[in-house]
Structure formats: C-alpha cells, structure tokens
Design a protein around this motif. Structure first.
Motif, PDB file in Angstrom:
ATOM      1  N   GLY A 115      38.150  45.752  36.252  1.00  0.00           N
ATOM      2  CA  GLY A 115      37.175  45.597  37.333  1.00  0.00           C
ATOM      3  C   GLY A 115      37.840  45.441  38.679  1.00  0.00           C
ATOM      4  O   GLY A 115      37.378  45.990  39.690  1.00  0.00           O
ATOM      5  N   LEU A 116      38.962  44.709  38.708  1.00  0.00           N
ATOM      6  CA  LEU A 116      39.709  44.547  39.956  1.00  0.00           C
ATOM      7  C   LEU A 116      40.267  45.881  40.437  1.00  0.00           C
ATOM      8  O   LEU A 116      40.177  46.218  41.626  1.00  0.00           O
ATOM      9  CB  LEU A 116      40.851  43.538  39.746  1.00  0.00           C
ATOM     10  N   GLY A 117      40.844  46.649  39.520  1.00  0.00           N
ATOM     11  CA  GLY A 117      41.410  47.943  39.895  1.00  0.00           C
ATOM     12  C   GLY A 117      40.360  48.890  40.462  1.00  0.00           C
ATOM     13  O   GLY A 117      40.585  49.552  41.488  1.00  0.00           O
ATOM     14  N   ILE A 118      39.186  48.943  39.821  1.00  0.00           N
ATOM     15  CA  ILE A 118      38.120  49.815  40.308  1.00  0.00           C
ATOM     16  C   ILE A 118      37.601  49.328  41.655  1.00  0.00           C
ATOM     17  O   ILE A 118      37.304  50.122  42.554  1.00  0.00           O
ATOM     18  CB  ILE A 118      36.979  49.894  39.269  1.00  0.00           C
ATOM     19  N   ALA A 119      37.487  47.981  41.805  1.00  0.00           N
ATOM     20  CA  ALA A 119      37.007  47.429  43.073  1.00  0.00           C
ATOM     21  C   ALA A 119      37.948  47.779  44.224  1.00  0.00           C
ATOM     22  O   ALA A 119      37.502  48.124  45.327  1.00  0.00           O
ATOM     23  CB  ALA A 119      36.861  45.910  42.952  1.00  0.00           C
ATOM     24  N   ILE A 120      39.253  47.707  43.984  1.00  0.00           N
ATOM     25  CA  ILE A 120      40.225  48.069  45.028  1.00  0.00           C
ATOM     26  C   ILE A 120      40.105  49.552  45.367  1.00  0.00           C
ATOM     27  O   ILE A 120      40.169  49.953  46.540  1.00  0.00           O
ATOM     28  CB  ILE A 120      41.654  47.713  44.563  1.00  0.00           C
ATOM     29  N   PHE A 121      39.903  50.369  44.339  1.00  0.00           N
ATOM     30  CA  PHE A 121      39.731  51.810  44.572  1.00  0.00           C
ATOM     31  C   PHE A 121      38.480  52.092  45.407  1.00  0.00           C
ATOM     32  O   PHE A 121      38.488  52.953  46.298  1.00  0.00           O
ATOM     33  CB  PHE A 121      39.644  52.537  43.232  1.00  0.00           C
ATOM     34  N   LEU A 122      37.396  51.357  45.113  1.00  0.00           N
ATOM     35  CA  LEU A 122      36.130  51.596  45.803  1.00  0.00           C
ATOM     36  C   LEU A 122      36.045  50.919  47.175  1.00  0.00           C
ATOM     37  O   LEU A 122      35.138  51.222  47.946  1.00  0.00           O
ATOM     38  CB  LEU A 122      34.958  51.116  44.935  1.00  0.00           C
ATOM     39  N   ASN A 123      36.960  50.001  47.441  1.00  0.00           N
ATOM     40  CA  ASN A 123      36.931  49.275  48.714  1.00  0.00           C
ATOM     41  C   ASN A 123      37.640  50.081  49.810  1.00  0.00           C
ATOM     42  O   ASN A 123      38.567  49.616  50.461  1.00  0.00           O
ATOM     43  CB  ASN A 123      37.591  47.902  48.539  1.00  0.00           C
ATOM     44  N   CYS A 157      32.439  42.798  36.605  1.00  0.00           N
ATOM     45  CA  CYS A 157      33.642  42.266  37.256  1.00  0.00           C
ATOM     46  C   CYS A 157      33.951  43.033  38.538  1.00  0.00           C
ATOM     47  O   CYS A 157      34.392  42.444  39.536  1.00  0.00           O
ATOM     48  CB  CYS A 157      34.834  42.329  36.295  1.00  0.00           C
ATOM     49  N   MET A 158      33.715  44.338  38.524  1.00  0.00           N
ATOM     50  CA  MET A 158      33.924  45.154  39.726  1.00  0.00           C
ATOM     51  C   MET A 158      33.050  44.661  40.875  1.00  0.00           C
ATOM     52  O   MET A 158      33.510  44.541  42.018  1.00  0.00           O
ATOM     53  CB  MET A 158      33.606  46.604  39.406  1.00  0.00           C
ATOM     54  N   GLY A 188      34.224  39.799  46.682  1.00  0.00           N
ATOM     55  CA  GLY A 188      35.375  39.015  47.128  1.00  0.00           C
ATOM     56  C   GLY A 188      36.239  39.749  48.133  1.00  0.00           C
ATOM     57  O   GLY A 188      36.740  39.149  49.092  1.00  0.00           O
ATOM     58  N   LEU A 189      36.417  41.055  47.944  1.00  0.00           N
ATOM     59  CA  LEU A 189      37.247  41.836  48.869  1.00  0.00           C
ATOM     60  C   LEU A 189      36.626  41.910  50.259  1.00  0.00           C
ATOM     61  O   LEU A 189      37.350  42.018  51.263  1.00  0.00           O
ATOM     62  CB  LEU A 189      37.450  43.251  48.316  1.00  0.00           C
ATOM     63  N   ASN A 190      35.311  41.841  50.349  1.00  0.00           N
ATOM     64  CA  ASN A 190      34.654  41.833  51.656  1.00  0.00           C
ATOM     65  C   ASN A 190      34.939  40.550  52.430  1.00  0.00           C
ATOM     66  O   ASN A 190      34.785  40.518  53.651  1.00  0.00           O
ATOM     67  CB  ASN A 190      33.131  42.000  51.493  1.00  0.00           C
ATOM     68  N   ALA A 199      36.394  34.668  42.954  1.00  0.00           N
ATOM     69  CA  ALA A 199      35.854  35.817  42.210  1.00  0.00           C
ATOM     70  C   ALA A 199      36.495  35.904  40.825  1.00  0.00           C
ATOM     71  O   ALA A 199      35.817  36.200  39.832  1.00  0.00           O
ATOM     72  CB  ALA A 199      36.089  37.105  42.993  1.00  0.00           C
ATOM     73  N   THR A 200      37.806  35.648  40.754  1.00  0.00           N
ATOM     74  CA  THR A 200      38.503  35.684  39.465  1.00  0.00           C
ATOM     75  C   THR A 200      37.985  34.593  38.538  1.00  0.00           C
ATOM     76  O   THR A 200      37.784  34.822  37.339  1.00  0.00           O
ATOM     77  CB  THR A 200      40.014  35.520  39.675  1.00  0.00           C
TER      78      THR A 200
END
Length: 305
Positions: A97-105, A181-182, A188-190, A222-223
């Motif tokens: 989920g973290l990896g996809i979130a970074i990709f989508l951010n 999780c994403m 969280g990334l925002n 978030a984690t």
C-alpha cells in the motif's frame, strides 16, 4: 424563587457552561451505543463461555470445560495456524500500500484515473471479492487456472487443494486490504512537510534515504493505523472463507472466526458456549496485538519520535 427567575437562572447557567457541555452532549449517545453493543457483549461472551447451551434450552454451568475441550481440539489448532498464516501474509498489504501510494502521489496527467482504479477494490463488498476470486481460480474456465495450466502443463484447482486453498483466499483478501492501506498512506503523504523534503534535497538525499529518514518518520500515524486495521482484518477473516470454501476442503481453511460461527450458529454445532470460548480466545489475541501497538505508539510519543 419565582418561575421566571428560575428560568432566567437556568438560561444564564447554560450560556456559561455551553462550551464545556456541548462535547459531552455529542459524546454521550456514542458512548451509550459503544457500551451496550461492544463492551457488554464482550463480558457476555466471557460469561456464556462457561456454559453448555444450544441457544434455546436451559443453560448448564460447566466452568472451564469448554476451554479444556478447546485446547484438545485439532480443528481449533488448524484454525489458529491458519490465522497465523493470515496474519503474516496480510502484513504484506502495508508495504504494498505504501509503494502504490508513493507511485500515485504525483502530479502527472491522468493520475486521478489511476487512483480510481487502485481505490476500486476498497469499495467492493468482501462477498463480491470472494465471488470474483472463486471464479478467477475456478477449474476449467478461471483465468488463473488457465494461466497455470499453460505455464506448468498441470491442472491445479486452488480452492480444492488443501496445500493452496488458504493462500488463495489470503491473496483474494490482500486485494482490498492493499487498497485500504494505500488510502491511509495517501492521506499521510498529503501531510508530509514539504520544507523537510526540500531541506533533504539540498543535502543530496534521494531515493531510499529520502524515504527512510524523511518520509517514513512523518508517516508513523498512518503506519500505526494501517498495522492495526490489517491485524484486525487478518484475525477476523470470516467472510472470504465462508464465500470461497466454507472452511473446506476438509476443514483446512478454517480460521478462528469461522470456527466460532461453525460451532455456535451452523447446523454442525449449535454450541453457543463452545463458540463463545473460541470468540474469547480470538478477542484475547486481538487485545495482545492492539495493546502492543498502543504501547509502542505511546512510547514513541514520549521519546518525541
């Protein structure tokens, strides 16, 4: 004191204490519902686990006999082992989920469409997910079945094979769990401080170092939340097991929540006290994990992490 003066006094008292009382007025209904629908049933489960009861007739107090039988029950240990497998493999949803979130951010053209596609599994019912993957694995026409047959030349019916059925269900469960999780990590990334990112770039930090030392520390909340919901999701994995295999083949895919239902409410059991004892064990396992997470979070907060 006249009624007019009493009314004036009550109005002035309300105006003076309105800000203090308003939060409690909003909280009280939720607290009452939580008390009656969560806390009271927990204690009732502990109480019911000391009885032999079929749900209709007279209850017979048997003390700890249900637990003695439970710890000598091979099906219970199979369910417990499967829950451990669920727990270990389900945790893969967090880094995925973290990896996809970074990709989508990213701010690139069409990123909203990609976000919608990755978000889609989260809004689907678990029942629908179970049916989709049951067809995906189905012998003869399932896509996964045909791919495996092409690659290996052998036929493997995932959900009918004791060796693979549990892993097939877990893989189905990971699909929506990764999406959840994403979403947590995207939120969280925002909130990541852009000034820290810029400062790190000036110090030539990039790639893994940027992620490990700058981004991940800011994603601790978030984690923590992702860890808690993933552990709870792994331990209460009932619906997918029920839809995809109904505990089979030969009881090999049972988990504790399904075994509780099977003993207490299905045609195989109607043993409410025995089912309650399984529920108590499952509750205690959840409490161990959640207490550990909270203890770690409080410790990190005190250390200033």
């Amino acid at each position: 004191m006249s009624s007019a003066s009493t009314e004036t006094h009550s109005r002035s008292w309300w105006r003076e204490n309105q800000q203090k009382l308003t939060p409690y007025i909003f909280l009280i209904p939720g607290v009452i519902f939580f008390l009656f629908y969560v806390i009271v049933p927990i204690f009732e489960s502990f109480w019911l686990s000391t009885y032999d009861w079929d749900g209709l007739g007279e209850k017979e107090f048997i003390g700890m006999a249900n637990y003695a039988e439970l710890f000598d029950d091979e099906a219970f240990y199979t369910s417990l082992k499967n829950n451990v497998i669920w727990l270990v493999l389900y945790l893969l949803a967090i880094p995925a989920g973290l990896g996809i979130a970074i990709f989508l951010n990213q701010k690139v053209r069409g990123i909203r469409a990609y976000k919608s596609l990755f978000f889609f599994p989260f809004v689907i019912s678990q029942v629908v997910v179970g049916l989709i993957f049951a067809w995906f694995y189905a012998p003869g026409f399932g896509l996964f079945y045909m791919i495996i047959e092409k690659i290996t030349g052998s036929e493997i019916a995932i959900l009918a094979d004791e060796r693979f059925a549990t892993y097939g269900i877990i893989f189905a469960g990971l699909w929506p769990q990764i999406a959840y999780c994403m979403i947590l990590y995207l939120t969280g990334l925002n909130a990541v401080d852009p000034e820290q990112i810029e400062a790190a770039r000036l110090d030539a930090a990039k790639g893994f170092k940027m992620l490990w030392y700058i981004i991940l520390p800011q994603l601790r909340p978030a984690t923590f939340l992702a860890m808690v919901v993933t552990v709870i999701g792994a331990l209460r994995s009932f619906d997918l097991v029920s839809i995809m295999t109904d505990g089979g083949p030969y009881g090999s895919t049972r988990v504790l929540s399904f075994y509780m239902y099977e003993q207490a409410l299905s045609e195989y059991g109607y043993r409410m006290g025995y089912g309650a004892s399984v529920a108590v064990i499952l509750f205690l396992i959840m409490m161990v994990f959640i207490t550990g997470f909270i203890w770690k979070m409080v410790g990190d907060e005190r250390k200033g992490f």
